[in-house]
Structure formats: structure tokens, C-alpha cells
Design a protein around this motif. Structure first.
Motif, PDB file in Angstrom:
ATOM      1  N   PRO A   1       0.799  -1.225   0.000  1.00 13.74           N
ATOM      2  CA  PRO A   1       0.000   0.000   0.000  1.00 13.74           C
ATOM      3  C   PRO A   1       0.836   1.281   0.000  1.00 13.74           C
ATOM      4  O   PRO A   1       0.325   2.346  -0.352  1.00 13.74           O
ATOM      5  N   VAL A   2       2.103   1.166   0.367  1.00 17.87           N
ATOM      6  CA  VAL A   2       2.968   2.348   0.394  1.00 17.87           C
ATOM      7  C   VAL A   2       3.515   2.645  -0.999  1.00 17.87           C
ATOM      8  O   VAL A   2       3.392   3.759  -1.520  1.00 17.87           O
ATOM      9  N   SER A   3       4.105   1.628  -1.637  1.00 17.11           N
ATOM     10  CA  SER A   3       4.766   1.858  -2.927  1.00 17.11           C
ATOM     11  C   SER A   3       3.792   2.184  -4.041  1.00 17.11           C
ATOM     12  O   SER A   3       4.159   2.864  -5.014  1.00 17.11           O
ATOM     13  N   ILE A   4       2.561   1.718  -3.941  1.00 17.10           N
ATOM     14  CA  ILE A   4       1.602   1.955  -5.013  1.00 17.10           C
ATOM     15  C   ILE A   4       1.238   3.427  -5.150  1.00 17.10           C
ATOM     16  O   ILE A   4       0.791   3.876  -6.215  1.00 17.10           O
ATOM     17  N   PHE A   5       1.455   4.205  -4.087  1.00 13.03           N
ATOM     18  CA  PHE A   5       1.139   5.628  -4.107  1.00 13.03           C
ATOM     19  C   PHE A   5       1.945   6.317  -5.211  1.00 13.03           C
ATOM     20  O   PHE A   5       3.172   6.219  -5.267  1.00 13.03           O
ATOM     21  N   GLY A   6       1.261   6.984  -6.130  1.00 13.47           N
ATOM     22  CA  GLY A   6       1.930   7.644  -7.246  1.00 13.47           C
ATOM     23  C   GLY A   6       2.392   6.696  -8.328  1.00 13.47           C
ATOM     24  O   GLY A   6       3.195   7.053  -9.181  1.00 13.47           O
ATOM     25  N   GLY A   7       1.854   5.468  -8.297  1.00 16.50           N
ATOM     26  CA  GLY A   7       2.301   4.459  -9.244  1.00 16.50           C
ATOM     27  C   GLY A   7       1.424   4.354 -10.480  1.00 16.50           C
ATOM     28  O   GLY A   7       0.538   5.166 -10.726  1.00 16.50           O
ATOM     29  N   ILE A   8       1.691   3.317 -11.239  1.00 14.75           N
ATOM     30  CA  ILE A   8       0.965   3.026 -12.467  1.00 14.75           C
ATOM     31  C   ILE A   8       0.259   1.694 -12.286  1.00 14.75           C
ATOM     32  O   ILE A   8       0.848   0.741 -11.767  1.00 14.75           O
ATOM     33  N   VAL A   9      -0.987   1.635 -12.723  1.00 13.62           N
ATOM     34  CA  VAL A   9      -1.788   0.427 -12.562  1.00 13.62           C
ATOM     35  C   VAL A   9      -2.297  -0.012 -13.924  1.00 13.62           C
ATOM     36  O   VAL A   9      -2.787   0.806 -14.705  1.00 13.62           O
ATOM     37  N   VAL A  10      -2.181  -1.303 -14.206  1.00 15.97           N
ATOM     38  CA  VAL A  10      -2.754  -1.860 -15.423  1.00 15.97           C
ATOM     39  C   VAL A  10      -3.656  -3.029 -15.044  1.00 15.97           C
ATOM     40  O   VAL A  10      -3.297  -3.863 -14.211  1.00 15.97           O
ATOM     41  N   LEU A  11      -4.835  -3.050 -15.644  1.00 16.15           N
ATOM     42  CA  LEU A  11      -5.829  -4.096 -15.377  1.00 16.15           C
ATOM     43  C   LEU A  11      -6.118  -4.813 -16.694  1.00 16.15           C
ATOM     44  O   LEU A  11      -6.234  -4.175 -17.743  1.00 16.15           O
ATOM     45  N   ASN A  12      -6.253  -6.136 -16.641  1.00 17.51           N
ATOM     46  CA  ASN A  12      -6.491  -6.881 -17.881  1.00 17.51           C
ATOM     47  C   ASN A  12      -7.964  -7.180 -18.131  1.00 17.51           C
ATOM     48  O   ASN A  12      -8.301  -7.995 -18.984  1.00 17.51           O
ATOM     49  N   ARG A  13      -8.841  -6.547 -17.379  1.00 20.27           N
ATOM     50  CA  ARG A  13     -10.273  -6.647 -17.608  1.00 20.27           C
ATOM     51  C   ARG A  13     -10.865  -5.232 -17.579  1.00 20.27           C
ATOM     52  O   ARG A  13     -10.264  -4.312 -17.017  1.00 20.27           O
TER      53      ARG A  13
END
Length: 515
Positions: free
Chosen positions: A299-311
Motif C-alpha cells: 500500500p505504500v509503494s503503489i502511491f503515485g504508481g501506475i496500474v494496469v488491469l487486464n479486464r
């Protein structure tokens, strides 16, 4: 003396208006084929090419402009009396302006089920020859290959009766870029047709997609170029639905995220990424639960991150993602409700839609890496591994839950910067140790991140363990399952250590360095 222009274009955007203005300025216009027909229909007077050459078009139009009366008119130097006298003696009239663009070779080979014969027939010969002749003689001849330059040329002709030398130089440079790119596509097509794997010349061409404010750092200039033959499953071909312009680092990170998600097609999966390394990967039966797992991974590193979803992104998942700061969200689609949620008060959040149906084609693209004075070219690391080929090298066999966790961890570890260590259970990553200069340091980082969540956990290493101290560290943390390539001269020491602590360990026989 009346000025002459030669106009022959496949892209007829703006050509009637341009030609009409030339005629109004007193220019004579030589034209061919479809261009001549279009100008004649618009009431713009033209001279047929065969009236200039005294030679008919022939061989289905393959031979029409390859003639001394055309190339002599283009190449004659106006500052050399010998050139001008030769032109007069041979009845060659000078040509001062060339407007040509080429047979649509690129568009042809992009068509589904295009035949070899169609591709060959759409290789332009006369067009590039005229462009190169005119560009070589840019001291006197204006050459235009891009309709966006029509306005500049006309403005200068109206103002002073001729173009500026600086303009002709810039247009000539564009011509040589254009013909070089055209030839590069043809060379690449034929190289693939004959199956040449290691050509003595490697020619590639890219088209400017986006000028960038800066590169990795503000002091670095940068631009984003797209392959001339686009890759559908890519950042370059994505559709941006919201947010500010992508930065250099955004593009690098988002590209890394897209590469990862390709390996997780069978179940709804969410990948969170930061600085080219996955910081969370979750798999589940729904995309919302997969998001929960990816978020809980770190939950810490995801802040300001990039997210990709395959659905497709639904409203429930969008509500959860909206609660934290993310730079980019990539998905095959967003429901109208999800779009409304994600764009609410988040005008800078970049939402990218990518064609996930084209993932397989993207795996065929070569990876290019620049080095000082050269370039490295390699296939992507997209090997398809069969767990049935893996070898359990320890006394203890993995449980079914451990086997699932081992497979999941192995797929995810492939994208961690080397030396790369990744810990996962059967549905989410728990700890990532990326890019350390020794493997045991990466092990310690991953374990520290995953501590207190190690029930049923498996650890994957992108390359072999050179010493048994790694196994000792892993066993001390309470992890019971390891997957690694094997291949070290000290493999037996690692196997013995694993057996001593009751661990199960799999050798895959495949290394996944990612520098």
C-alpha cells in the motif's frame, strides 16, 4: 521565363487548392495519372507528362517519369552555363518545383491478407527518383513531400516569386528523411520475407508521436517516436481518455506494466508498478478483488504508481482506485460509470485504453537498447514455459497451494530488475527485492517487505543462487517454497540447505535477467 511545377501525389489533401494558386501565380503544371485527372476535373490546366517526355506512359505506369527530360529539368544547375546549354541542346525545360508523395507501400502492407505481389507493385520508383533529384538540386528547386508545407511555399512565392534558400534546404532534408523511411520499410518487409535473421544492415524508421517537455530529468531533451508500422498493444497506440500529457518516465513505466500484464491473461489481474518494477500484482475471480490484492501487496509503494488491469474497469473497482493517488490507469476499457468516478476531481489522472486483443502480436517486436556508439537488438523475453518441464530438486514435493504460488511468483519475478527476488502466495505478491548488486541483499529486502504474511508463501529468484547463504536467509524467515533457474556450480549446496530445512525447491532451467 515561365516557371514549371511537376505535381504527382497519392495523398491529394489540399492539392487542388495548392495547384490553383500556383496557376494563378503564372506557373505551368506538369502532372500524371490520377493527380492530373483530379486537377483537370477541378479546372486547373495541366500538361501531361508524356507531352513533356515525348514518350508514352507504359508498363502499367511503371515507366513514365524516368526520363532525361524530367530528371534533366530537375538536376540542371542554374549556375553552370554548361548545364543550361546542355538542357537547351536537348530540348529540356527546367522544372523549379516538385510536389510528390509516394505509392502507399506502408498502407498496403498493413492491410490484412495483402499479397506479396500487391506489396511489390506498391514500391514507388519514379517518385523517390524525382524527389531525390529535386532535393539534391535544392539550390534552385523547391521540393515538397508533405501537404503541411504547402502554405509556407505559397506564402513565399506570393511574397517574392521564389522560396527562400533556407526553406528549400529544410524541405530537402524532409525529403531525404521521407525517402529513407520509405526505403527502410521496404527493406524490412523484404528482409522478413526472405527470413534473414541477422542482416548486415539494420534499418528502422519511427514517426514522431509526441515532443516531450524533457526526458528522465529536466536537463535532458526527449521525444516519443512510434514505430512506422504500429504495434496495436502498446503505449504508442493507446487512446488517452483523461489526464495530462504523458512524461518520459510515465511512458517507460507504463510500457513495463504492459509487458508484465501479458503474462497474466487467464484470470482477472491487476499490476501496480513503480520505477520499472512491479510493486503489487493481484489475481482473483473478479477485477475488483484482483485490485484489492494488488493494493494490499504494498500500500505504500503503489502511491503515485501506475496500474494496469487486464479486464474492463467497473464502477466498484474505480471507486477504490479513486481513493489513492495514481499517475496512470491502463485497461482494455472503462465503463461509463467508472470513467465518471475516475475523472471526478482528478483532471491529471491519465486513463489509457489499450487493445488487449492484440497482446500476442506485441511479443514479436524486437527490443532495442541504445549504447554509446551502437545499439543492441534482442528478442523479447516471452518464452512460453510449461511447469511440467520444471524439476523438483528437493526431497519434499510442493503442495498444490505451494505449486500455484510458485508458478505465480515465477511469472511475476521475470519483470523485477536483476538481481530480482519476489515473494508471493497463490493470489498476490508480498515482497519485491529489485536490482541489488548481490542476491542476498535482494532476498533480505523482499523478506522484510513480506514479513508477517508468509503463510503459504513462495519465493522466486530470476537467476540461480550462487551460494547457500541465500537459502539459509529464506529458511530463517519461514518461507517453505523456492523457485529458481538452477545452473550454478554450487547448486548442490543450495539443494542440501533446502533439504536440511525441509523446503521444497524447483529448478526451471530458464533465467530471466532484466537489466
Amino acid at each position: 521565363m515561365t516557371k514549371r511545377a511537376l505535381i504527382s501525389v497519392s495523398d491529394k489533401t489540399g492539392i487542388v487548392e495548392f495547384s490553383r494558386t500556383l496557376a494563378d501565380l503564372g506557373w505551368e503544371i506538369i502532372s500524371t495519372g490520377g493527380t492530373k485527372a483530379a486537377l483537370d476535373q477541378a479546372g486547373v490546366a495541366t500538361i501531361a507528362i508524356d507531352d513533356v517526355t515525348g514518350f508514352p506512359e507504359m508498363m502499367d505506369g511503371r515507366v513514365k517519369t524516368l526520363h532525361p527530360k524530367i530528371h534533366g529539368g530537375l538536376l540542371a544547375r542554374r549556375d553552370l552555363d554548361s548545364h543550361l546549354e546542355a538542357a537547351r541542346a536537348q530540348g529540356i525545360e527546367l522544372i523549379d518545383l516538385v510536389v510528390v508523395n509516394l505509392y502507399p507501400f506502408k498502407e498496403t502492407i498493413l492491410k490484412e491478407a495483402v499479397t506479396y505481389a500487391e506489396a511489390v507493385e506498391n514500391i514507388d520508383i519514379g517518385g523517390p527518383s524525382m524527389l531525390r533529384s529535386a532535393a539534391k538540386n535544392h539550390a534552385s528547386v523547391t521540393v515538397v513531400v508533405d501537404p503541411s508545407d504547402y502554405a509556407t511555399v505559397l506564402e513565399e512565392l506570393k511574397a517574392q516569386g521564389q522560396t527562400e534558400l533556407a526553406t528549400r534546404q529544410a524541405l530537402a532534408a524532409k525529403v531525404f528523411r521521407h525517402t529513407a523511411a520509405y526505403d527502410a520499410l521496404i527493406a524490412d518487409y523484404f528482409t522478413k520475407q526472405v527470413g534473414e535473421q541477422k542482416p548486415e544492415k539494420f534499418t528502422v524508421t519511427y514517426e514522431l508521436k509526441q515532443p516531450m517537455r524533457y526526458g528522465e530529468n529536466p536537463q535532458q531533451e526527449a521525444d516519443f517516436y512510434q514505430a512506422a508500422l504500429p504495434t496495436a498493444f502498446s503505449l504508442a497506440a493507446s487512446q488517452q481518455l483523461n489526464g495530462k500529457e504523458l512524461s518520459f518516465n510515465n511512458i517507460r513505466d507504463a510500457d513495463a506494466a504492459l509487458r508484465i500484464i501479458r503474462d497474466f491473461q487467464d484470470r482477472p489481474t491487476v499490476v501496480a508498478l513503480k520505477h520499472m518494477n512491479p510493486c503489487g500484482i493481484g489475481q482473483a475471480e473478479t477485477i475488483e478483488t484482483a485490485w484489492d490484492y494488488a493494493y494490499q501487496s504494498d500500500p505504500v509503494s503503489i502511491f503515485g504508481g501506475i496500474v494496469v488491469l487486464n479486464r474492463p474497469v467497473d464502477a466498484a473497482t474505480a471507486k477504490k482506485m479513486h481513493e489513492i493517488f495514481l499517475e496512470i490507469i491502463i485497461a482494455p476499457s472503462f465503463s461509463p460509470e467508472a470513467l465518471e468516478i475516475l475523472t471526478n476531481k482528478k483532471k491529471n489522472l491519465r486513463l489509457l485504453q489499450v487493445d488487449f486483443d492484440q497482446q500476442a502480436a506485441s511479443e514479436q517486436e524486437a527490443e532495442l537498447t541504445g549504447v554509446l556508439g551502437g545499439i543492441l537488438k534482442q528478442d523479447q523475453d516471452t518464452i512460453k514455459e510449461d511447469p511440467a518441464d520444471w524439476q523438483v530438486v528437493t526431497d519434499r514435493q510442493p503442495s498444490e497451494q505451494e505449486r500455484i504460488a510458485l508458478e505465480f511468483a515465477w511469472k511475476a519475478s521475470k519483470y523485477v530488475k536483476s538481481n530480482g527476488i519476489l515473494i508471493a502466495n497463490d493470489h498476490m505478491t508480498l515482497g519485491v527485492g529489485p536490482g541489488q548488486t548481490n542476491r542476498v541483499a535482494s532476498v533480505k529486502i523482499a523478506i522484510d517487505q513480506a514479513k508477517d504474511r508468509l503463510d503459504g508463501a513462495a519465493l522466486a529468484s530470476d537467476a540461480f543462487f550462487p551460494f547457500a547463504d541465500n537459502i539459509e536467509e529464506i529458511a530463517a524467515a519461514g518461507i517453505k517454497a523456492i523457485i529458481q533457474p538452477g545452473g550454478s556450480v554450487r547448486d548442490q549446496e543450495s539443494i542440501d540447505a533446502a533439504n536440511k530445512h525441509g523446503l521444497t525447491m524447483i529448478f526451471t532451467g530458464v533465467r530471466h535477467f532484466r537489466h
